[in-house]
Design a protein around this motif. Structure first.
Motif, PDB file in Angstrom:
ATOM      1  N   GLY A 124     -20.799 -16.613  18.553  1.00 30.54           N
ATOM      2  CA  GLY A 124     -20.012 -17.148  17.392  1.00 30.54           C
ATOM      3  C   GLY A 124     -18.815 -16.236  17.473  1.00 30.54           C
ATOM      4  N   ALA A 125     -18.585 -15.158  18.650  1.00 33.86           N
ATOM      5  CA  ALA A 125     -17.624 -14.338  18.951  1.00 33.86           C
ATOM      6  C   ALA A 125     -17.430 -14.040  20.305  1.00 33.86           C
ATOM      7  CB  ALA A 125     -17.826 -13.012  17.849  1.00 33.86           C
ATOM      8  N   ARG A 126     -16.130 -13.456  20.537  1.00 32.44           N
ATOM      9  CA  ARG A 126     -15.968 -13.262  22.008  1.00 32.44           C
ATOM     10  C   ARG A 126     -16.617 -12.085  22.561  1.00 32.44           C
ATOM     11  NH1 ARG A 126      -9.915 -11.157  23.470  1.00 32.44           N
ATOM     12  NH2 ARG A 126     -10.651  -9.496  22.264  1.00 32.44           N
ATOM     13  N   ARG A 127     -16.744 -11.000  21.659  1.00 32.27           N
ATOM     14  CA  ARG A 127     -17.535  -9.858  21.843  1.00 32.27           C
ATOM     15  C   ARG A 127     -19.050 -10.174  22.410  1.00 32.27           C
ATOM     16  NH1 ARG A 127     -16.990  -9.714  16.456  1.00 32.27           N
ATOM     17  NH2 ARG A 127     -18.826  -8.808  15.243  1.00 32.27           N
ATOM     18  N   HIS A 128     -19.544 -10.992  21.524  1.00 34.25           N
ATOM     19  CA  HIS A 128     -20.926 -11.692  21.857  1.00 34.25           C
ATOM     20  C   HIS A 128     -21.127 -12.156  23.245  1.00 34.25           C
ATOM     21  CE1 HIS A 128     -21.438 -11.676  17.399  1.00 34.25           C
ATOM     22  NE2 HIS A 128     -21.401 -10.328  17.809  1.00 34.25           N
ATOM     23  N   ALA A 129     -20.069 -12.987  23.437  1.00 32.86           N
ATOM     24  CA  ALA A 129     -20.227 -13.582  24.634  1.00 32.86           C
ATOM     25  C   ALA A 129     -19.984 -12.767  25.996  1.00 32.86           C
ATOM     26  CB  ALA A 129     -19.098 -14.602  24.766  1.00 32.86           C
ATOM     27  N   GLU A 130     -19.212 -11.806  25.779  1.00 35.02           N
ATOM     28  CA  GLU A 130     -19.019 -10.709  26.847  1.00 35.02           C
ATOM     29  C   GLU A 130     -20.153 -10.134  27.050  1.00 35.02           C
ATOM     30  OE1 GLU A 130     -14.146  -9.879  26.332  1.00 35.02           O
ATOM     31  OE2 GLU A 130     -15.658  -8.850  24.976  1.00 35.02           O
ATOM     32  N   LYS A 131     -20.858  -9.631  25.964  1.00 35.56           N
ATOM     33  CA  LYS A 131     -22.168  -8.927  26.118  1.00 35.56           C
ATOM     34  C   LYS A 131     -23.242  -9.741  26.874  1.00 35.56           C
ATOM     35  CE  LYS A 131     -24.560  -8.280  22.513  1.00 35.56           C
ATOM     36  NZ  LYS A 131     -25.091  -7.805  21.079  1.00 35.56           N
ATOM     37  N   VAL A 132     -23.386 -10.951  26.401  1.00 30.23           N
ATOM     38  CA  VAL A 132     -24.613 -11.451  26.905  1.00 30.23           C
ATOM     39  C   VAL A 132     -24.308 -11.976  28.469  1.00 30.23           C
ATOM     40  CG1 VAL A 132     -25.331 -12.440  24.945  1.00 30.23           C
ATOM     41  CG2 VAL A 132     -23.873 -13.740  26.162  1.00 30.23           C
ATOM     42  N   ALA A 133     -22.927 -12.297  28.973  1.00 34.05           N
ATOM     43  CA  ALA A 133     -22.577 -12.456  30.435  1.00 34.05           C
ATOM     44  C   ALA A 133     -22.928 -11.297  30.895  1.00 34.05           C
ATOM     45  CB  ALA A 133     -21.148 -12.954  30.043  1.00 34.05           C
ATOM     46  N   ALA A 134     -22.566 -10.290  30.414  1.00 29.95           N
ATOM     47  CA  ALA A 134     -22.503  -8.877  31.292  1.00 29.95           C
ATOM     48  C   ALA A 134     -24.189  -8.727  31.566  1.00 29.95           C
ATOM     49  CB  ALA A 134     -22.119  -7.671  30.447  1.00 29.95           C
ATOM     50  N   TRP A 135     -24.922  -8.878  30.713  1.00 36.27           N
ATOM     51  CA  TRP A 135     -26.302  -8.968  30.607  1.00 36.27           C
ATOM     52  C   TRP A 135     -27.171  -9.914  31.852  1.00 36.27           C
ATOM     53  CZ3 TRP A 135     -27.819  -7.980  24.996  1.00 36.27           C
ATOM     54  CH2 TRP A 135     -27.702  -6.769  24.463  1.00 36.27           C
ATOM     55  N   GLY A 136     -26.392 -10.984  32.069  1.00 36.86           N
ATOM     56  CA  GLY A 136     -26.761 -11.862  33.033  1.00 36.86           C
ATOM     57  C   GLY A 136     -27.063 -13.283  32.555  1.00 36.86           C
ATOM     58  N   ALA A 137     -26.504 -13.582  31.158  1.00 36.25           N
ATOM     59  CA  ALA A 137     -26.633 -15.141  30.905  1.00 36.25           C
ATOM     60  C   ALA A 137     -26.033 -15.927  31.961  1.00 36.25           C
ATOM     61  CB  ALA A 137     -26.212 -15.018  29.435  1.00 36.25           C
ATOM     62  N   ASP A 138     -26.652 -17.130  31.871  1.00 37.11           N
ATOM     63  CA  ASP A 138     -25.666 -17.929  32.857  1.00 37.11           C
ATOM     64  C   ASP A 138     -24.673 -19.010  32.275  1.00 37.11           C
ATOM     65  OD1 ASP A 138     -27.695 -17.806  35.240  1.00 37.11           O
ATOM     66  OD2 ASP A 138     -29.106 -18.328  33.765  1.00 37.11           O
ATOM     67  N   ALA A 139     -24.934 -19.009  30.808  1.00 36.93           N
ATOM     68  CA  ALA A 139     -23.898 -19.936  30.163  1.00 36.93           C
ATOM     69  C   ALA A 139     -23.856 -19.567  28.748  1.00 36.93           C
ATOM     70  CB  ALA A 139     -24.174 -21.492  30.254  1.00 36.93           C
ATOM     71  N   VAL A 140     -22.764 -19.880  27.880  1.00 34.40           N
ATOM     72  CA  VAL A 140     -22.714 -19.590  26.463  1.00 34.40           C
ATOM     73  C   VAL A 140     -22.284 -20.945  25.717  1.00 34.40           C
ATOM     74  CG1 VAL A 140     -22.624 -17.105  26.504  1.00 34.40           C
ATOM     75  CG2 VAL A 140     -20.460 -18.857  26.623  1.00 34.40           C
ATOM     76  N   ILE A 141     -23.236 -21.025  24.608  1.00 35.59           N
ATOM     77  CA  ILE A 141     -22.625 -22.389  23.639  1.00 35.59           C
ATOM     78  C   ILE A 141     -21.623 -21.481  22.525  1.00 35.59           C
ATOM     79  CG2 ILE A 141     -23.510 -23.815  21.819  1.00 35.59           C
ATOM     80  CD1 ILE A 141     -25.728 -24.560  23.617  1.00 35.59           C
ATOM     81  N   VAL A 142     -20.494 -21.867  22.524  1.00 35.19           N
ATOM     82  CA  VAL A 142     -19.615 -21.328  21.550  1.00 35.19           C
ATOM     83  C   VAL A 142     -19.554 -22.121  20.319  1.00 35.19           C
ATOM     84  CG1 VAL A 142     -17.299 -20.253  21.052  1.00 35.19           C
ATOM     85  CG2 VAL A 142     -18.468 -20.260  23.310  1.00 35.19           C
ATOM     86  N   ASP A 168     -16.515 -15.658  32.768  1.00 32.64           N
ATOM     87  CA  ASP A 168     -16.479 -16.510  33.844  1.00 32.64           C
ATOM     88  C   ASP A 168     -17.707 -17.247  34.286  1.00 32.64           C
ATOM     89  OD1 ASP A 168     -18.428 -14.629  34.759  1.00 32.64           O
ATOM     90  OD2 ASP A 168     -17.227 -13.740  36.699  1.00 32.64           O
ATOM     91  N   ILE A 169     -18.414 -17.370  33.197  1.00 28.08           N
ATOM     92  CA  ILE A 169     -19.826 -18.145  33.219  1.00 28.08           C
ATOM     93  C   ILE A 169     -19.580 -19.644  32.314  1.00 28.08           C
ATOM     94  CG2 ILE A 169     -21.420 -16.580  33.283  1.00 28.08           C
ATOM     95  CD1 ILE A 169     -22.069 -16.558  30.467  1.00 28.08           C
ATOM     96  N   PRO A 170     -20.109 -20.553  32.752  1.00 27.65           N
ATOM     97  CA  PRO A 170     -19.686 -21.877  31.902  1.00 27.65           C
ATOM     98  C   PRO A 170     -19.949 -21.934  30.422  1.00 27.65           C
ATOM     99  CG  PRO A 170     -21.124 -22.516  33.781  1.00 27.65           C
ATOM    100  CD  PRO A 170     -21.251 -21.135  33.688  1.00 27.65           C
ATOM    101  N   VAL A 171     -18.916 -22.132  29.890  1.00 26.24           N
ATOM    102  CA  VAL A 171     -18.662 -22.265  28.346  1.00 26.24           C
ATOM    103  C   VAL A 171     -18.880 -23.535  27.619  1.00 26.24           C
ATOM    104  CG1 VAL A 171     -17.239 -21.400  26.335  1.00 26.24           C
ATOM    105  CG2 VAL A 171     -17.230 -20.168  28.174  1.00 26.24           C
ATOM    106  N   ILE A 172     -19.771 -23.774  26.826  1.00 26.42           N
ATOM    107  CA  ILE A 172     -19.981 -25.069  26.040  1.00 26.42           C
ATOM    108  C   ILE A 172     -19.521 -24.968  24.744  1.00 26.42           C
ATOM    109  CG2 ILE A 172     -21.640 -26.945  25.612  1.00 26.42           C
ATOM    110  CD1 ILE A 172     -21.667 -26.266  28.477  1.00 26.42           C
ATOM    111  N   GLY A 173     -18.612 -25.815  24.156  1.00 28.85           N
ATOM    112  CA  GLY A 173     -17.958 -25.916  23.011  1.00 28.85           C
ATOM    113  C   GLY A 173     -18.832 -26.531  21.964  1.00 28.85           C
ATOM    114  N   ALA A 174     -19.121 -25.976  20.864  1.00 29.70           N
ATOM    115  CA  ALA A 174     -19.734 -26.403  19.712  1.00 29.70           C
ATOM    116  C   ALA A 174     -19.049 -26.448  18.411  1.00 29.70           C
ATOM    117  CB  ALA A 174     -21.304 -25.967  19.682  1.00 29.70           C
ATOM    118  N   GLY A 175     -19.317 -27.234  17.701  1.00 26.64           N
ATOM    119  CA  GLY A 175     -18.445 -27.296  16.248  1.00 26.64           C
ATOM    120  C   GLY A 175     -17.735 -28.264  15.971  1.00 26.64           C
TER     121      GLY A 175
END
Length: 354
Positions: A124-142, A168-175
């Motif tokens: 639910g925040a950019r910083r969270h997306a950046e963190k999990v992407a750096a840890w190796g997540a393949d995509a995020v639902i925002v 730079d990983i796939p981003v899925i929009g929600a809400g």
């Protein structure tokens, strides 16, 4: 129908699905039937496991497999005591995707990747997306603030492009998504697809009680409230008599209600008390909750079950996005996804003048 050109996105390739449409993991809603129906319709169905025991999860996965041979996902909680065992189960049962409602730890992402799972984290925040992407997540639902259940305060129209620009990983929009116009809008922001909860809840494949679905259909975009009174963490729910009562209830009465619900949920789920206490400690640390808020978190499972499965809209709580006010029918998952893709194709055609 096959998704043409721009509508066959990175998310389709990553998940192995036909269409860039995700059905989110909703407790008491995203069961084997809804998950399989979404998968069969070409989207990514996500089975909710947050309220299932390990053994119940194993049974649910088999039930999905009996209904479809297409890829699907399972939503688990990073703070569950047996989360590692659940990840191992997913890896050995052919599940394609694991999604996390709360940002997972770096070691959990690594364990999922080792098990051959595609890892999707909800943020639910950019910083969270950046963190999990750096840890190796393949995509995020925002999920933007319009979304139902646990959500933040930034609207999707602002949060989505912010995250797209940050990772730079796939981003899925929600809400706020429910139709083909929304899918095209999300793609224009740079997303690789959309995720929907309320829209899939209001389908004929959803296990939600018919009378409760009618309550949802009667609501407008202003009939929701973002509150911490259900479980101590901000979440968007329908404004009902139960919610109004929670908002009016004083501290001692609120805690007494939560304590009763905690005991009822423990009896219903069979979860050992030490495990419930450990989960509470983890929630307190992860979200900075007070002990009062931790006790309040016991409200949610029983209040949701009362409404969604037992049809007691008068005594339960119903999570929803503001988009509920724009939904007026109950299609099947197949009808819904075909409609979304057809409308998206028409919108794209109109925009390019063809």
């Amino acid at each position: 129908m096959t998704a043409p050109g721009v509508l066959h996105t990175r998310a389709c390739q990553l998940f192995g699905v036909r269409y860039p449409v995700v059905q989110t993991g909703m407790g008491y809603v995203s069961d084997a039937g809804l998950t399989a129906a979404t998968a069969e319709a070409g989207g990514l169905g996500i089975l909710s496991a947050a309220l299932l025991s390990h053994d119940e999860l194993a049974v649910a996965i088999k039930a999905v497999r009996a209904r479809t041979d297409r890829p699907f996902g399972v939503n688990i909680r990073a703070d569950q005591p047996d989360v590692e065992r659940r990840i191992d189960l997913l890896g050995t049962t052919g599940v394609k995707v694991v999604s996390f409602a709360l940002a997972p730890r770096e070691d959990l992402i690594a364990r999922c990747k080792d098990a051959g799972l595609v890892v999707v984290a909800s943020v639910g925040a950019r910083r969270h997306a950046e963190k999990v992407a750096a840890w190796g997540a393949d995509a995020v639902i925002v999920q933007g603030g319009e979304g139902g259940g646990h959500t933040g305060g930034v609207p999707t129209s602002l949060l989505l492009p912010q995250v797209v620009d940050a990772v730079d990983i796939p981003v899925i929009g929600a809400g706020g998504f429910f139709d083909g116009r929304g899918l095209v809008a999300a793609l224009a922001y740079g997303a690789a697809g959309i995720a929907m909860g309320t829209r899939f809840l209001l389908t004929t494949d959803s296990p939600v009680a018919p009378a409760v679905k009618q309550v949802y259909l009667a609501k407008t975009v202003t009939d929701t409230v973002l509150t911490t009174e259900v479980d101590g963490v901000p979440q968007r729910v329908l404004r009902t008599g139960t919610v109004d009562e929670l908002l009016r209830t004083t501290g001692p009465r609120r805690l007494l209600r939560a304590a009763r619900n905690a005991m009822a949920f423990q009896r219903l789920s069979g979860t050992p008390w030490p495990d419930l206490v450990r989960e509470g400690l983890t929630m307190r640390k992860a979200h900075g909750l007070t002990w009062s808020q931790v006790v309040m978190a016991a409200n949610a499972p029983m209040l949701y079950r009362s409404a969604l499965l037992e049809g007691r809209a008068d005594v339960g709580v119903m999570a929803t996005g503001q988009v509920v006010g724009l939904i007026d029918d109950l299609p099947s998952c197949a009808e819904l996804i075909e409609r979304i893709m057809a409308e998206a194709s028409c919108v794209l055609g109109r925009l390019v003048g063809s």
